[in-house]
Design a protein around this motif. Structure first.
Motif, short mmCIF file in Angstrom:
data_model
loop_
_atom_site.label_atom_id
_atom_site.label_comp_id
_atom_site.label_asym_id
_atom_site.label_seq_id
_atom_site.Cartn_x
_atom_site.Cartn_y
_atom_site.Cartn_z
N ASP A 12 32.20 35.22 37.05
CA ASP A 12 33.06 35.52 38.20
C ASP A 12 34.54 35.44 37.79
O ASP A 12 35.34 36.30 38.16
CB ASP A 12 32.79 34.55 39.35
N TYR A 13 34.88 34.38 37.05
CA TYR A 13 36.28 34.23 36.63
C TYR A 13 36.74 35.45 35.84
O TYR A 13 37.84 35.98 36.05
CB TYR A 13 36.45 32.98 35.78
N LYS A 15 35.51 38.48 35.83
CA LYS A 15 35.59 39.64 36.71
C LYS A 15 36.91 39.63 37.47
O LYS A 15 37.60 40.64 37.58
CB LYS A 15 34.41 39.66 37.68
N TRP A 16 37.30 38.44 37.98
CA TRP A 16 38.54 38.33 38.76
C TRP A 16 39.78 38.56 37.90
O TRP A 16 40.74 39.16 38.35
CB TRP A 16 38.62 36.95 39.42
N THR A 17 39.77 38.06 36.67
CA THR A 17 40.95 38.27 35.81
C THR A 17 41.10 39.75 35.47
O THR A 17 42.21 40.27 35.40
CB THR A 17 40.86 37.44 34.51
N ASP A 19 39.97 42.40 37.24
CA ASP A 19 40.30 43.30 38.36
C ASP A 19 41.59 42.86 39.08
O ASP A 19 41.98 43.46 40.08
CB ASP A 19 39.14 43.44 39.34
N LYS A 21 42.21 40.02 40.69
CA LYS A 21 42.07 39.08 41.80
C LYS A 21 42.59 37.69 41.43
O LYS A 21 43.00 36.91 42.29
CB LYS A 21 40.60 38.97 42.22
N LEU A 22 42.56 37.37 40.14
CA LEU A 22 43.07 36.11 39.64
C LEU A 22 44.18 36.41 38.64
O LEU A 22 43.94 37.04 37.60
CB LEU A 22 41.96 35.30 38.98
N PRO A 82 46.75 39.72 43.77
CA PRO A 82 45.81 38.63 43.49
C PRO A 82 45.37 37.90 44.75
O PRO A 82 46.10 37.81 45.74
CB PRO A 82 46.63 37.69 42.59
N ARG A 83 44.18 37.36 44.69
CA ARG A 83 43.71 36.47 45.74
C ARG A 83 44.07 35.03 45.42
O ARG A 83 44.30 34.23 46.30
CB ARG A 83 42.18 36.60 45.88
#
Length: 611
Positions: A12-13, A15-17, A19, A21-22, A82-83
């Protein structure tokens, strides 16, 4: 501020970096992990060992508008919102993002600090021998997959293609968390049992690997972010107020809308430093001190404008600096710059020419703010005289060594009306300051503010060099490599059983050029004064007159009489201190007889200076 402590899968981390999101807040420093640390991190994941928590800050907070930037090497889409912002864990997640996703190429450095690009592989057979062999199984290779010897001439291992990797049994780490790509790669292995075991025993656990997070919600303040960051940041480098505000100001949407670009506080500070370079004494001014000055003026204005029974406090504390908005900074920026430049001129006028002999770096902040508050009135003779009294009270009373933020506020509030005659109430710094005669014996190095202050006051009395026909003004102070030197040299003093607290005291030191100090050497004054007369081409009478511009007793020096010299010079410095502070020195040492009446010193020095 509220927070949660969820567990998220490593997949998940990443994926977020990738796209966006992080992302990182703009104040985070650059990625800097070296090759071996990255390899060890991959080993940690494959063994299933914990690597510690990361810290996330939820975005959408109106009070914390940090400008985001993507994780290095993540290839996050441009302009993605980012979220979360990653406050702690940058080096770990950047390493894993680059090594375990995309093409697996990591921009890192070797053991010598040389920049290199690496990819990581897992020796399938070694990895299947158990956890103890994982360290050996994880291999770092050049980014092109070719290992060379003989200065790059000979290729000793080539895993640049999937076919070559499969033949060697080296599985690419960037496929560990990509199930379908990993299965496609493993499908081409001849040993089907090896394929099955590696999938079950290595890849499956890695895909379930979790990293705990401390997730701060969107009510978190900037001050809380700074405090939490410093307490948990595994990089060990404190986060400065300047870095936080750099990111905050860059995220100011109103400024971007009006100017079509972000405001870069770092670039603006670079311009300010160029302005301050006009005065060497300002070379030590820090960006945080400039921000403190802006904060003092901002909070003072809010305090004056408030109609509340409990108006906001005037402050320069860290939490209040962090509350600055870009509009506040821009409102006061130019006035504060001019205030610091005025402070540079003010200090030069007091014969404080450079940072070596600047008593207190911190006292420049209220000095600059006083100029802003008083405006042009600060240039008036009577006002300058009182500001000087306040300045020397802070220096000789040694009051700016601790709790400076509180004293900043008190001085700005009290000195300004007192300086212009609006009140007879003496500012606390002036009232509290005192100097005890016994302090002379411990003023032995330039670590003490009073030591540096007394050096400047000696220069300001009109002290002239003994060999060169110069007073120590701004230019000659530098040209002659002026410093503070012993009158009765250390070597002579030790040979004649003079105590260090006396011969090393400021009482036995005076400003001299490097050339004159060389002429002095380590011998008795009666001897070196003959050399001074020869080198300066002057009579003994004229050299004696020059000694008096330093408050020295020529007769005591020519008789090598340290005791009389010390008493005489102590009285000279006491008179100088009392003139600067406009109050008597505390007499707590037996003075004994002196050759002259201390009250006659000023008249004598004025005659020597031709005034």
């Amino acid at each position: 501020m509220a927070f949660e402590t969820p567990q998220y899968n490593l997949t998940d981390y990443l994926k977020w970096t990738r796209d966006g999101k992080l992302q990182l807040p703009d104040f985070q420093r650059g990625y800097k992990w070296e090759d071996e640390r990255i390899r060890q991190l991959v080993i940690t994941v494959l063994r299933g060992h914990p690597m510690g928590a990361v810290m996330l800050l939820e975005t959408g907070n109106d009070q914390v508008r940090f400008k985001p930037k993507p994780i290095s090497g993540s290839d996050a889409p441009s302009g993605s919102e980012p979220r979360w912002l990653l406050l702690d864990g940058q080096q770990r997640l950047t390493s894993l993002t680059q090594a375990m996703s995309g093409d697996g190429v990591v921009k890192t450095s070797d053991a010598r600090g040389k920049s290199v690009e690496r990819r990581y592989f897992v020796d399938i057979r070694l990895a299947l021998e158990g956890e103890d062999r994982i360290d050996e199984a994880v291999i770092s290779m050049p980014a092109d997959g070719k290992e060379r010897e003989n200065f790059g001439r000979d290729i000793v291992r080539d895993v640049s293609t999937p076919e070559l990797q499969q033949a060697e049994g080296l599985f690419p780490v960037n496929l560990v968390l990509s199930y379908y790509d990993a299965q496609d790669w493993l499908f081409n292995l001849e040993d089907r049992e090896l394929h099955k075991r590696f999938s079950q025993e290595v890849l499956a656990p890695a895909n379930m690997y979790q990293i705990p997070a401390i997730s701060l919600d969107r009510t978190t303040s900037k001050a809380a972010v700074a405090t939490v960051f410093e307490k948990v940041n595994t990089g060990g480098v404190p986060l400065t107020v300047f870095e936080l505000l750099t990111s905050t100001f860059a995220g100011d949407a109103d400024y971007f809308r009006d100017h079509g670009k972000d405001f870069r506080l770092k670039d603006d500070w670079d311009e300010l430093e160029k302005d301050f370079a006009r005065f060497e004494v300002l070379s030590g001014v820090k960006s945080t001190e400039f921000l403190q000055a802006v904060t003092l003026l901002t909070t003072r204005e809010r305090n004056r404008a408030s109609t509340s029974s409990r108006p906001p406090a005037v402050s320069a504390k860290r939490e209040d600096v962090l509350k600055l908005e870009l509009v506040d900074y821009l409102r006061w920026r130019d006035a504060v710059r001019d205030g610091f430049l005025w402070a540079g001129r003010f200090l030069n006028d007091l014969c404080v020419f450079d940072t070596r002999f600047l008593p207190y770096q911190t006292q420049i902040v209220p000095l600059a703010v006083l100029r802003v508050v008083l405006g042009g009135t600060a240039e008036a003779h009577g006002v300058v005289e009182r500001i000087r009294q306040w300045y020397w009270s802070g220096v000789l009373g040694e009051l700016y060594g601790a709790a400076t933020e509180t004293r900043f506020v008190r001085d700005i509030e009290q000195v300004a009306p007192w300086a212009v005659g609006e009140t007879d109430v003496v500012p606390g710094t002036v009232a509290e300051a005192s100097f005890s005669e016994s302090r002379f014996f411990s003023l032995r190095t330039r670590n003490a503010a009073a030591y540096k202050g007394l050096y400047a006051l000696q220069v300001a009395q009109g002290a002239m060099d003994w060999v060169k026909d110069h007073r120590f003004d701004l230019q000659t102070h530098k040209d002659l490599a002026t410093d503070i030197h012993h009158v009765f040299p250390q070597a002579w003093s030790k040979n004649n059983d003079i105590e260090p607290e006396r011969f090393d005291s400021i009482v036995n030191k005076t400003p001299l050029s490097a050339e004159t100090n060389r002429a002095i050497g380590g011998g008795a004054p009666s001897q070196y004064l003959t050399r001074v007369e020869k080198n300066s081409h002057q009579s003994a009478e004229r050299v004696d007159a020059l000694l008096r511009t330093h408050g020295l007793d020529p007769a005591a020096m020519r008789a090598d009489d340290f005791e009389t010299h010390f008493r005489h010079r102590r009285e000279f410095l006491i008179t100088v201190i009392e003139s600067a502070m406009k109050k008597p020195v505390q007499r707590d040492v037996e003075v004994g007889e002196v050759n002259e009446d201390p009250a006659d010193f000023e008249d004598q020095w004025e005659v020597e200076r031709g005034e």
